[in-house]
Enzyme design. Structure first.
Site, PDB file in Angstrom:
ATOM      1  N   ASP A  69       1.078  -1.203   0.175  1.00 57.17           N
ATOM      2  CA  ASP A  69      -0.180   0.255  -0.514  1.00 57.17           C
ATOM      3  C   ASP A  69       1.010   1.207  -0.110  1.00 57.17           C
ATOM      4  O   ASP A  69       0.467   2.366  -0.638  1.00 57.17           O
ATOM      5  CB  ASP A  69      -1.359   0.091   0.893  1.00 57.17           C
ATOM      6  CG  ASP A  69      -2.589   1.163   0.837  1.00 57.17           C
ATOM      7  OD1 ASP A  69      -2.649   0.404  -0.434  1.00 57.17           O
ATOM      8  OD2 ASP A  69      -3.089   1.945   1.506  1.00 57.17           O
ATOM      9  N   GLU A  81       0.434  10.607   5.438  1.00 57.40           N
ATOM     10  CA  GLU A  81       0.279   9.488   5.208  1.00 57.40           C
ATOM     11  C   GLU A  81       1.315   8.695   4.480  1.00 57.40           C
ATOM     12  O   GLU A  81       1.656   7.660   5.087  1.00 57.40           O
ATOM     13  CB  GLU A  81      -1.034   9.108   4.320  1.00 57.40           C
ATOM     14  CG  GLU A  81      -1.426   7.653   3.726  1.00 57.40           C
ATOM     15  CD  GLU A  81      -2.597   7.773   2.447  1.00 57.40           C
ATOM     16  OE1 GLU A  81      -3.528   8.646   3.331  1.00 57.40           O
ATOM     17  OE2 GLU A  81      -3.098   7.429   2.283  1.00 57.40           O
ATOM     18  N   GLU A 109     -11.498   5.978  -2.413  1.00 60.39           N
ATOM     19  CA  GLU A 109     -11.169   6.665  -0.799  1.00 60.39           C
ATOM     20  C   GLU A 109     -12.859   6.184  -0.008  1.00 60.39           C
ATOM     21  O   GLU A 109     -12.148   5.885   0.786  1.00 60.39           O
ATOM     22  CB  GLU A 109     -11.347   7.947  -0.872  1.00 60.39           C
ATOM     23  CG  GLU A 109     -10.585   8.268  -1.611  1.00 60.39           C
ATOM     24  CD  GLU A 109      -9.004   8.662  -1.058  1.00 60.39           C
ATOM     25  OE1 GLU A 109      -8.132   7.448  -0.301  1.00 60.39           O
ATOM     26  OE2 GLU A 109      -8.216   9.790  -0.820  1.00 60.39           O
ATOM     27  N   GLU A 129      -9.529  -3.356  -6.270  1.00 61.00           N
ATOM     28  CA  GLU A 129      -9.659  -2.880  -4.230  1.00 61.00           C
ATOM     29  C   GLU A 129     -10.073  -5.275  -4.173  1.00 61.00           C
ATOM     30  O   GLU A 129      -9.421  -5.349  -2.864  1.00 61.00           O
ATOM     31  CB  GLU A 129     -10.869  -2.351  -4.143  1.00 61.00           C
ATOM     32  CG  GLU A 129     -10.700  -0.227  -4.102  1.00 61.00           C
ATOM     33  CD  GLU A 129      -8.811  -0.210  -3.391  1.00 61.00           C
ATOM     34  OE1 GLU A 129      -8.524  -0.548  -2.932  1.00 61.00           O
ATOM     35  OE2 GLU A 129      -9.153   0.812  -3.418  1.00 61.00           O
TER      36      GLU A 129
HETATM   37  C1  LIG Z   1      -5.248  -0.277  -2.962  1.00 59.52           C
HETATM   38  C2  LIG Z   1      -5.968   1.057  -2.368  1.00 59.52           C
HETATM   39  N1  LIG Z   1      -7.198   1.605  -2.233  1.00 59.52           N
HETATM   40  C3  LIG Z   1      -7.406   3.277  -1.350  1.00 59.52           C
HETATM   41  C4  LIG Z   1      -6.914   3.622  -0.388  1.00 59.52           C
HETATM   42  C5  LIG Z   1      -7.455   4.928  -0.421  1.00 59.52           C
HETATM   43  N2  LIG Z   1      -6.694   6.076  -0.828  1.00 59.52           N
HETATM   44  C6  LIG Z   1      -5.448   6.831  -0.121  1.00 59.52           C
HETATM   45  O1  LIG Z   1      -4.770   5.993   1.104  1.00 59.52           O
HETATM   46  C7  LIG Z   1      -5.003   3.184  -0.630  1.00 59.52           C
HETATM   47  N3  LIG Z   1      -4.241   3.844   0.359  1.00 59.52           N
HETATM   48  N4  LIG Z   1      -4.403   1.741  -1.106  1.00 59.52           N
END
Ligand SMILES: Cc1ncc(CNC=O)c(N)n1
Length: 234
Positions: free
Chosen positions: A58, A99, A151, A221
């Site tokens: 991530d 972040e 998000e 996702e």
């Molecule tokens: C795979 C994925 N999807 C959404 C997010 C959330 N957006 C930013 O942080 C994230 N971090 N990773």
């Protein structure tokens, strides 16, 4: 204003397009937001090596998410009919600074060397998809719908791990808190409102494109979570 003729006619009340789509595609939406990895975090049975894989992967995703979000910001500045869109997106971009720092700090805690993490296939695919959304021919309405969906999946997934009856391990709570907190929830609501406002005025061709894009986000996702739950490739 609530319930007034203007609100009703203007579409301020009632169900927006994003919500219609979430209902229409609820199996896929639930697949993304109630994935076995999320359920295992919530019930405390999570395999910590899956969490560590998620953390490293991530971090790479978020680094690729920065240029995507910047591109949506530029689109908003150029093409939006509402000045406040830019402020909402800018707030999201600003929070990525913290972040990225959080990922680095968290990786240290878990003894992960981020410089040695390489993106796995599902991550590469997702980042490639983000890049495709930055092409000049992609409509602002489509890009903002994608941003909302990306998000919203994280917010919905991690907020679920923080509900009262959840058994999320203490050492994972901070990660869940990052996306599951109320302020991030508010940001997602604002993105949803922008997307709904744009979709309401969009021609059929853009609506089709936006709905397809939402489905692609949800699939990416699911694949991303799957990747974290799977063993590292040999
Ligand atoms: C795979 C994925 N999807 C959404 C997010 C959330 N957006 C930013 O942080 C994230 N971090 N990773």
């Amino acid at each position: 204003m609530e319930g007034s003729v203007k609100e009703v006619i203007g579409g301020g009340i009632g169900i927006g397009m994003t919500e219609k789509w979430v209902k229409k595609h609820h199996l896929l939406y639930t697949g993304a937001t109630r994935h076995p990895l999320i359920l295992s975090i919530r019930d405390g049975s999570v395999d910590l090596s899956a969490f560590k894989r998620w953390l490293g992967q991530d971090y790479i995703f978020v680094r690729n998410f920065v240029p995507f979000l910047s591109s949506v910001l530029i689109n908003a500045c150029k093409d939006s009919d509402d000045q406040s869109d830019m402020e909402v997106i800018l707030s999201g971009l600003a929070s990525l600074d913290d972040e990225v720092a959080w990922f680095k700090n968290e990786a240290k805690k878990w003894d992960i060397d981020l410089s040695k993490v390489t993106p796995q296939k599902a991550n590469q695919n997702y980042c490639g998809f983000l890049e495709s959304l930055m092409l000049p021919e992609v409509e602002y309405t489509v890009a903002i719908t994608a941003l909302w969906a990306i998000e919203a999946v994280y917010q919905d997934s991690f907020a679920y791990c923080l509900e009262d009856n959840s058994k999320t391990p203490q050492e994972l709570k901070e990660a869940c808190q990052r996306w599951g907190n109320e302020s991030f929830g508010g940001y997602c609501q604002k993105l949803k409102k922008i997307a709904d406002r744009r979709l309401e005025k969009a021609p059929e061709s853009v609506l089709i494109e936006a709905e397809m894009t939402l489905l692609r986000v949800l699939e990416h996702e699911v694949e991303f979570w799957n990747m974290c739950n799977a063993e590292d490739p040999k």
